[in-house]
Scaffold this active site. Structure first.
Site, PDB file in Angstrom:
ATOM      1  N   GLY A  94       2.501   3.609   1.580  1.00  0.00           N
ATOM      2  CA  GLY A  94       3.049   3.806   2.912  1.00  0.00           C
ATOM      3  C   GLY A  94       3.522   5.209   3.196  1.00  0.00           C
ATOM      4  N   ARG A  95       3.737   6.007   2.161  1.00  0.00           N
ATOM      5  CA  ARG A  95       4.115   7.407   2.359  1.00  0.00           C
ATOM      6  C   ARG A  95       3.548   8.309   1.267  1.00  0.00           C
ATOM      7  NH1 ARG A  95      10.365   7.628   0.298  1.00  0.00           N
ATOM      8  NH2 ARG A  95      10.251   5.860  -1.095  1.00  0.00           N
ATOM      9  N   GLY A 106       6.666   7.296   6.960  1.00  0.00           N
ATOM     10  CA  GLY A 106       5.872   7.935   5.916  1.00  0.00           C
ATOM     11  C   GLY A 106       6.501   9.163   5.300  1.00  0.00           C
ATOM     12  N   GLY A 161       0.799  -1.228   0.000  1.00  0.00           N
ATOM     13  CA  GLY A 161       0.000   0.000   0.000  1.00  0.00           C
ATOM     14  C   GLY A 161       0.824   1.265   0.000  1.00  0.00           C
ATOM     15  N   ARG A 169       3.316  14.340  -7.076  1.00  0.00           N
ATOM     16  CA  ARG A 169       3.265  13.472  -8.247  1.00  0.00           C
ATOM     17  C   ARG A 169       1.895  13.596  -8.923  1.00  0.00           C
ATOM     18  NH1 ARG A 169       5.763   7.675  -6.724  1.00  0.00           N
ATOM     19  NH2 ARG A 169       3.743   7.311  -5.711  1.00  0.00           N
ATOM     20  N   ASP A 217       4.212  -4.367  -7.379  1.00  0.00           N
ATOM     21  CA  ASP A 217       3.537  -3.171  -6.868  1.00  0.00           C
ATOM     22  C   ASP A 217       4.097  -1.905  -7.483  1.00  0.00           C
ATOM     23  OD1 ASP A 217       5.733  -4.134  -5.041  1.00  0.00           O
ATOM     24  OD2 ASP A 217       5.502  -2.115  -4.241  1.00  0.00           O
ATOM     25  N   ASN A 218       5.137  -2.030  -8.300  1.00  0.00           N
ATOM     26  CA  ASN A 218       5.707  -0.873  -8.989  1.00  0.00           C
ATOM     27  C   ASN A 218       5.444  -0.919 -10.493  1.00  0.00           C
ATOM     28  OD1 ASN A 218       6.732   0.161  -6.606  1.00  0.00           O
ATOM     29  ND2 ASN A 218       8.729  -0.814  -6.860  1.00  0.00           N
ATOM     30  N   LYS A 232       4.114  12.559  -2.096  1.00  0.00           N
ATOM     31  CA  LYS A 232       4.972  11.462  -1.656  1.00  0.00           C
ATOM     32  C   LYS A 232       5.880  11.967  -0.543  1.00  0.00           C
ATOM     33  CE  LYS A 232       8.085   7.864  -3.333  1.00  0.00           C
ATOM     34  NZ  LYS A 232       8.723   7.259  -4.529  1.00  0.00           N
TER      35      LYS A 232
END
Length: 532
Positions: free
Chosen positions: A110-111, A144, A108, A201, A278-279, A131
Site C-alpha cells: 500500500g505504500r 501511501g 498488498g 529497503r 502478510d508480515n 517505502k
C-alpha cells in the site's frame, strides 16, 4: 572503494515483473486486483527530496559508492522515486493476509514500490524498494506515505538486526520528502502534521506468506503454481530437482527458516509487534518494522503495539506459537500444490519440522546465553527457566542482566553484580535477594561441571548476548533531534553502535544503560501504534 560505482550508473533489471503475471490495469488508483502478482505503478513525486541517512555497509555490499556533495541530490531524486533509472519497472506486490487472526482479504504494497533489482559485485541479486513513495492500487484509503518517526526506526532497526546476526530485510537510505504527512498517532481523533520520509529497503525478495494466500483465496491456482515455481527457482536452490515433492520440501524449509528466525528474536528480546501473515517472509527474514520493540524489563507478555494491548496476541512470549499458526495458514494456501491425498500430511510434516527446529534451537540458544555447552537434562532446563523467572519477578532489564551474568565469579557468586539491571534496586526484598543468591550457587556449581573452559564460555556468552540494542527511547531521541534541529548526529552515533552490538563501547556507556524513567510511558519510547 574498489568495485564500487555510482548508483546513477547501475542498470536495473525487473525479473519479478518479467517472470510473473501482472495487473492488466495501469495506474495507481486503488482497486481490487485479480489474476496478478503485482501492479505496475509510478511513485508520487515529492517536493524537496533530501538524503539524510546512508548505510555504508549495505552500500558496499551492493557495490554502490556513497553519495558525495556533487551527487547527493541526484541520489535523493532516485531514492524517492522522482527519477527513474534505466531498467527500472516500478511495481507494487499483491498479497493478502490474516491480521490479528482474521482473514483481511487483499492488502498488498500500500505504500511500498519496488524499483527493480540490481546485482552486487558477488553476483547476488537484490530488490530495491521505496517505502512511503505514494499511493498504489493496494493503498485502500491511505495516502501511501510514511512519516519520519516510522521511517527512521525501520532504517536503523533493519541494520541493527543484521549486525546482531538476525536474518532481515536491509535498509540502504533514508530521505526526507520536504512535505508534511497527516497522521493520527494515537487514534484519538487528533491528527497532526509530521515530516514525510521514504526508506530505501533492500532484500533478495520481499515475498511473504500473503503473496500466496491471496492467490489461493481467489482460486488462482495456476498463478499460485507459477509464483511458487518462481520462488523455488530463484531462492531455494536444489529444490527444483525434487519432482512432485518439491513443494512439500520447500514448505518444510520455510518452516525451519522461520523457526530459526524466532529463536533469534527470543535470544535478543526483540518483539515484532505485528506478526500478521502478510508480515512473514518466505525467506525467513524479519520484515516490515512497524511498532516493534525490545524487552526492557523482562516480561513475556509485553507487546510494543498499542493495538494489541488488550489481547497481547503478538507479545514476546507468544511469538513462537504465532509463527507456527502463521505457517499453518501458509500451508493451507499451498495445499493445491501438494501431492493429492498426502497434502495435509505434508503440511503437518512441515509444522513438525518447525517445532523440532525451534525446540532444538531454543535450547541451544539458552545454553549459549548462560555460557553452557548445552542444556543436557531437566535440571539444566529448570536452571535456565528459573533465571528467566527471577528476571520477571522484579523489573529487571533482560539485555543488561545477561551481560551482568558474564561477570559472575563462580568462586564467589554475588547478586550485587546485577544491580545495574534492576530498575529499582532499592526495592529488592531480602527474600528475593535470597532467591537470586540461591540460583547463583546452583549456576556456579553447574559451571564447574561443564566442559567449557572459562575463555570459551566467555566467547560463547559474548556472541549470544548483545551489549547494545536499539531501545525505542534512543530511536525517539534521534527522531526528536532531526525534527527540532535538523541534525543527524545521534542517528549517526546509533548507526555506529549498532554495527558492533556485542562490543563493550566504554566511551558510549550512556547508550548501554536501561531505559530512563522519563521514557517509561512517553509516546514512541514504550509502546507504539500501527499508525505511521
Amino acid at each position: 572503494m574498489k568495485n564500487l560505482k555510482s548508483l546513477l550508473d547501475f542498470r536495473f533489471s525487473a525479473d519479478f515483473v518479467d517472470s510473473l503475471p501482472g495487473d492488466p490495469v495501469r495506474g495507481n488508483q486503488t482497486r481490487q486486483v485479480e489474476g496478478a502478482c503485482y501492479s505496475l505503478v509510478e511513485a508520487t513525486p515529492v517536493a524537496a527530496p533530501r538524503l539524510i541517512g546512508w548505510s555504508s555497509v549495505m552500500g558496499q555490499t551492493l557495490g554502490i559508492l556513497p553519495p558525495g556533495p556533487q551527487d547527493a541530490g541526484a541520489y535523493a531524486a532516485v531514492l524517492t522515486g522522482n527519477e527513474i533509472l534505466p531498467g527500472m519497472k516500478p511495481s507494487s506486490a499483491r498479497y493478502g493476509g490474516h491480521q490479528f487472526g482474521h482473514w483481511a482479504g487483499q492488502l498488498g504494497d500500500g505504500r511500498a514500490i519496488t524499483l527493480g533489482e540490481i546485482q552486487d559485485p558477488a553476483g547476488d541479486s537484490w530488490e530495491i524498494q521505496l517505502k512511503g513513495a505514494g499511493v498504489t492500487p493496494y493503498s485502500r484509503h491511505a495516502d501511501g506515505r510514511a512519516v519520519l518517526r516510522s521511517s527512521l526506526r525501520e532504517y536503523l532497526c533493519s541494520e541493527a538486526m543484521h549486525h546482531l546476526g538476525i536474518p532481515t530485510t536491509r535498509a540502504l537510505a533514508l530521505c526526507l520528502t520536504g512535505e508534511k504527512v497527516i497522521r493520527d498517532m494515537f487514534y484519538d481523533g487528533n491528527p497532526e502534521e509530521e515530516p514525510g520520509a521514504i526508506t530505501t529497503r533492500v532484500a533478495p525478495s520481499f515475498l511473504r506468506f500473503g503473496n500466496f494466500q491471496i492467490l489461493d483465496a481467489g482460486q488462482e491456482h495456476d498463478n499460485l503454481r507459477v509464483l511458487a515455481d518462481y520462488a523455488i527457482s530463484r531462492f531455494f536452490s536444489g529444490f527444483e530437482s525434487a519432482g512432485a515433492e518439491k513443494y512439500s520440501r520447500w514448505f518444510e524449509e520455510i518452516c525451519r527458516r522461520t523457526a530459526n528466525l524466532i529463536v533469534d528474536w527470543q535470544r535478543v528480546g526483540f518483539v515484532h509487534g505485528v506478526m500478521n501473515t502478510d508480515n512473514m517472509s518466505i525467506l525467513g527474514l524479519t520484515i516490515d518494522y512497524g511498532p516493534y520493540g525490545w524487552l526492557e524489563g523482562y516480561d513475556p507478555m509485553w507487546t510494543p503495539n498499542t493495538t494489541d494491548a488488550r489481547g497481547r496476541r503478538y507479545c514476546y512470549g507468544r511469538q513462537p506459537q504465532i509463527a507456527m499458526w502463521n505457517l499453518a495458514r501458509f500451508g493451507e494456501a499451498i495445499l493445491p500444490l501438494l501431492s493429492g491425498n498426502q497434502a495435509e500430511e505434508a503440511v503437518q510434516a512441515g509444522l513438525a519440522a518447525y517445532q523440532e527446529s525451534f525446540s532444538h534451537g531454543y535450547r541451544q540458544m539458552l545454553a549459549s546465553k548462560l555460557g553452557l555447552s548445552a542444556l543436557h537434562d531437566r535440571g539444566d532446563i529448570e536452571l535456565a527457566h528459573d533465571f528467566l523467572g527471577l528476571l520477571a519477578e522484579v523489573e529487571t532489564d533482560m539485555t543488561i542482566a545477561f551481560r551482568c551474568l558474564m561477570r559472575i565469579d563462580p568462586a564467589a557468586p554475588d547478586v550485587s553484580v546485577f544491580t545495574d539491571a534492576f530498575y529499582n534496586p532499592g526495592d529488592i526484598s531480602p527474600a528475593h535477594r535470597h532467591e537470586w543468591q540461591d540460583w547463583l550457587k546452583r549456576y556456579a556449581t553447574r559451571l564447574g561441571n561443564d566442559k567449557l573452559e572459562p575463555a570459551e564460555r566467555m566467547a560463547r556468552m559474548t556472541a549470544a548476548n548483545p551489549n547494545f540494542v536499539l531501545r525505542n527511547y534512543l530511536a525517539q531521541e534521534a527522531i526528536d533531534e532531526i525534527v527540532s534541529t535538523g541534525s543527524t548526529a545521534k542517528t549517526e552515533t546509533l548507526m555506529m553502535l549498532l554495527q558492533k552490538p556485542y562490543a563493550d563501547w566504554p566511551d558510549h556507556a550512556e547508550f548501554l544503560k536501561k531505559r530512563p524513567e522519563w521514557a517509561r510511558h512517553r509516546a514512541g519510547c514504550s509502546a507504539l501504534s500501527c499508525s505511521s
